[in-house]
Design an enzyme around this catalytic site. Structure first.
Site, PDB file in Angstrom:
ATOM      1  N   GLY A  70       0.822  -1.205   0.000  1.00  0.00           N
ATOM      2  CA  GLY A  70       0.000   0.000   0.000  1.00  0.00           C
ATOM      3  C   GLY A  70       0.861   1.262   0.000  1.00  0.00           C
ATOM      4  O   GLY A  70       0.513   2.261  -0.621  1.00  0.00           O
ATOM      5  N   GLN A 180      -7.743   0.529   4.210  1.00  0.00           N
ATOM      6  CA  GLN A 180      -8.561   0.009   5.322  1.00  0.00           C
ATOM      7  C   GLN A 180     -10.033  -0.140   4.932  1.00  0.00           C
ATOM      8  O   GLN A 180     -10.838  -0.592   5.744  1.00  0.00           O
ATOM      9  CB  GLN A 180      -8.445   0.925   6.548  1.00  0.00           C
ATOM     10  CG  GLN A 180      -7.050   1.012   7.131  1.00  0.00           C
ATOM     11  CD  GLN A 180      -6.618  -0.251   7.879  1.00  0.00           C
ATOM     12  OE1 GLN A 180      -7.409  -1.161   8.130  1.00  0.00           O
ATOM     13  NE2 GLN A 180      -5.339  -0.324   8.232  1.00  0.00           N
ATOM     14  N   SER A 200      -4.163  -2.743  -0.345  1.00  0.00           N
ATOM     15  CA  SER A 200      -3.033  -3.563   0.125  1.00  0.00           C
ATOM     16  C   SER A 200      -3.536  -4.953   0.489  1.00  0.00           C
ATOM     17  O   SER A 200      -4.621  -5.096   1.065  1.00  0.00           O
ATOM     18  CB  SER A 200      -2.399  -2.878   1.343  1.00  0.00           C
ATOM     19  OG  SER A 200      -1.412  -3.708   1.912  1.00  0.00           O
ATOM     20  N   GLY A 201      -2.724  -5.972   0.182  1.00  0.00           N
ATOM     21  CA  GLY A 201      -3.162  -7.350   0.389  1.00  0.00           C
ATOM     22  C   GLY A 201      -3.227  -7.805   1.831  1.00  0.00           C
ATOM     23  O   GLY A 201      -4.139  -8.541   2.221  1.00  0.00           O
ATOM     24  N   HIS A 202      -2.269  -7.343   2.659  1.00  0.00           N
ATOM     25  CA  HIS A 202      -2.182  -7.960   3.989  1.00  0.00           C
ATOM     26  C   HIS A 202      -3.271  -7.512   4.962  1.00  0.00           C
ATOM     27  O   HIS A 202      -3.361  -8.043   6.069  1.00  0.00           O
ATOM     28  CB  HIS A 202      -0.775  -7.799   4.594  1.00  0.00           C
ATOM     29  CG  HIS A 202      -0.409  -6.425   5.064  1.00  0.00           C
ATOM     30  ND1 HIS A 202      -0.373  -6.101   6.389  1.00  0.00           N
ATOM     31  CD2 HIS A 202      -0.041  -5.325   4.398  1.00  0.00           C
ATOM     32  CE1 HIS A 202       0.024  -4.828   6.514  1.00  0.00           C
ATOM     33  NE2 HIS A 202       0.225  -4.343   5.313  1.00  0.00           N
ATOM     34  N   THR A 238      10.035  -7.941 -12.189  1.00  0.00           N
ATOM     35  CA  THR A 238       9.347  -9.219 -12.385  1.00  0.00           C
ATOM     36  C   THR A 238       8.241  -9.357 -11.348  1.00  0.00           C
ATOM     37  O   THR A 238       8.465  -9.162 -10.161  1.00  0.00           O
ATOM     38  CB  THR A 238      10.355 -10.382 -12.266  1.00  0.00           C
ATOM     39  OG1 THR A 238      11.376 -10.158 -13.230  1.00  0.00           O
ATOM     40  CG2 THR A 238       9.684 -11.729 -12.509  1.00  0.00           C
ATOM     41  N   CYS A 323       2.211   1.373  12.503  1.00  0.00           N
ATOM     42  CA  CYS A 323       3.351   1.830  11.707  1.00  0.00           C
ATOM     43  C   CYS A 323       4.267   2.774  12.459  1.00  0.00           C
ATOM     44  O   CYS A 323       5.364   3.029  12.037  1.00  0.00           O
ATOM     45  CB  CYS A 323       2.871   2.503  10.434  1.00  0.00           C
ATOM     46  SG  CYS A 323       2.008   1.375   9.353  1.00  0.00           S
TER      47      CYS A 323
HETATM   48  N1  PLP Z   1      -2.587   3.209   4.164  1.00  0.00           N
HETATM   49  C1  PLP Z   1      -3.258   2.818   5.262  1.00  0.00           C
HETATM   50  C2  PLP Z   1      -4.524   3.501   5.620  1.00  0.00           C
HETATM   51  C3  PLP Z   1      -2.763   1.785   6.057  1.00  0.00           C
HETATM   52  O1  PLP Z   1      -3.431   1.416   7.151  1.00  0.00           O
HETATM   53  C4  PLP Z   1      -1.554   1.157   5.680  1.00  0.00           C
HETATM   54  C5  PLP Z   1      -0.967   0.094   6.522  1.00  0.00           C
HETATM   55  O2  PLP Z   1      -1.129   0.067   7.723  1.00  0.00           O
HETATM   56  C6  PLP Z   1      -0.916   1.586   4.510  1.00  0.00           C
HETATM   57  C7  PLP Z   1      -1.451   2.605   3.786  1.00  0.00           C
HETATM   58  C8  PLP Z   1       0.368   0.964   4.062  1.00  0.00           C
HETATM   59  O3  PLP Z   1       0.137  -0.301   3.510  1.00  0.00           O
HETATM   60  P1  PLP Z   1       1.336  -1.368   3.463  1.00  0.00           P
HETATM   61  O4  PLP Z   1       1.533  -1.863   4.852  1.00  0.00           O
HETATM   62  O5  PLP Z   1       0.847  -2.423   2.530  1.00  0.00           O
HETATM   63  O6  PLP Z   1       2.520  -0.651   2.921  1.00  0.00           O
END
Ligand code: PLP
Length: 376
Positions: A70, A180, A200-202, A238, A323
């Site tokens: 993301g 989110q 974002s995948g996770h 790749t 984060c």
């Molecule tokens: N944007 C938001 C709102 C998020 O909550 C996050 C991850 O916590 C991200 C971006 C970043 O995504 P990624 O962890 O895949 O880099």
């Protein structure tokens, strides 16, 4: 086994995604750019995953580019989006509550001579359409606002904002960080009306290290990563087929029961909020809107102390954003909340794997911790 209630930080990989990743590592391990049989099989898997993620996002397959996360999607959309549209002006509108992936991109653009208006969220954590429209100028080249806030679950009306901005200034690009919101709110990229959408995948039961950027058809966003011209020239490197296949499989696995799962998660959230409110009269619920995120505060108690008490009972929640380890939440500060409310805030976040028993155990543990700490 712990009780994991930190799904806004990351989610457990679902069995379908893990199986797809294994298949792409052990069986279909060809390079999608190779022209031989193994390469063609890999390319087929790649396009199948693209179709699965696009379907979940409500866009065409050729509007979706896989990214490494993301963060990359946000960096790419904001930096290249602003640069590309700078022929119409160098003013950007965003908010003080964005994810660091957007905020740091804005800092970079400011260092390059762009002017950034960072709107303050309202007390409910969302950004008001009227505030965006008041800040809009003829030279506004980009608006970047998140759909769901990662700390509070507050939802901003991106489609309403997009409609009004388009009517005033059709040159303004609109980006939304929907990391989110993806598979948590019923929306489609088309319905949102944004030009660029990050996912974002996770956060949706795929592995870490895979994301996607929706680029509205007709928008020629310059690439961020240069090289061999993969992803139809949009993003070189790749393709990470195991992660991409897993992302596709996670989206496909979520779809059949999505509505029922979200209703259930939403009911768990309401139940936890109500129960905790009835047991702790000082409890504050912050933000809200997204079904999976419950942000609450016990003013007068410190979140890290509460988290330690919960952890002792095997319960994982978060202080604010995962984060930024430690430190006071800039999102809650931007909402104008008082220091005791911010310092006592916890983020509890659910997934379709969360059970009612787990939520009950969390509520009992939090109220128990609050009572024990008071009697010390
Ligand atoms: N944007 C938001 C709102 C998020 O909550 C996050 C991850 O916590 C991200 C971006 C970043 O995504 P990624 O962890 O895949 O880099």
């Amino acid at each position: 086994m712990s009780i994991y209630l930190d799904n806004a930080a990351t989610t457990q990989v679902c069995p379908e995604a893990a199986a797809a990743a294994l298949d792409a590592m052990a069986v279909h391990y060809g390079n999608p750019s190779s022209t031989h049989a193994e390469g063609r099989a890999a390319a087929k898997l790649l396009e199948r995953a693209r179709a699965q993620v696009s379907r979940a996002l409500g866009c065409r397959s050729d509007e979706l580019v896989f990214t490494s996360c993301g963060t990359e999607g946000d960096n790419w959309a904001v930096i290249r989006g602003a640069e590309y549209q700078s022929r119409f002006g160098r003013h950007i509108i965003s908010s003080a509550a964005e994810h660091a992936a957007v905020l740091r991109s804005l800092d970079y653009l400011e260092s390059q001579g762009f002017e950034v208006t960072r709107l303050k969220p309202r007390t409910d954590g969302s950004v008001a359409a009227d505030d965006v429209l008041s800040a809009l100028r003829p030279d506004t080249c980009l608006i970047s606002l998140m759909l769901v806030n990662n700390e509070t679950g507050a939802v901003t009306d991106i489609s309403g904002i997009a409609q009004r901005v388009r009517a005033e200034n059709p040159h303004t690009l609109i980006h939304t960080d929907a990391v989110q919101a993806f598979l948590k709110l019923p929306f489609s990229a088309e319905m949102l009306g944004a030009d660029l959408v990050t996912v974002s995948g996770h956060k949706v039961h795929a592995p870490k290290g895979i994301g996607a950027l929706y680029i509205r058809s007709g928008l020629h966003l310059p690439p961020f990563i240069l090289g061999g011209g993969q992803e139809h020239g949009h993003r070189s490197g790749t393709e990470s087929l195991p992660l991409i296949a897993a992302f596709g499989a996670a989206c496909a696995a979520a779809e059949p029961t999505l509505e029922a799962d979200l209703d259930r998660i939403s009911a768990l959230r309401s139940y936890a909020a109500e129960r905790l409110r009835s047991e702790n009269e000082m409890l504050r619920i912050i933000g809200g809107g997204a079904p999976q995120i419950l942000c609450l505060s016990l003013p007068g108690w410190r979140s890290e102390v509460l988290m330690n008490c919960l952890e002792a009972e095997g319960i994982c929640v978060s202080k604010s954003s995962a984060c930024k380890k430690g430190g006071r939440s800039y999102v809650l500060e931007a909402m104008g909340l008082s220091a005791p409310v911010i310092d006592g805030a916890l983020r509890v976040s659910f997934s379709r794997f969360t059970t009612a028993e787990e939520v009950d155990a969390f509520c009992s543990a939090l109220t128990g911790a609050r009572i024990r700490l008071r009697h010390r």
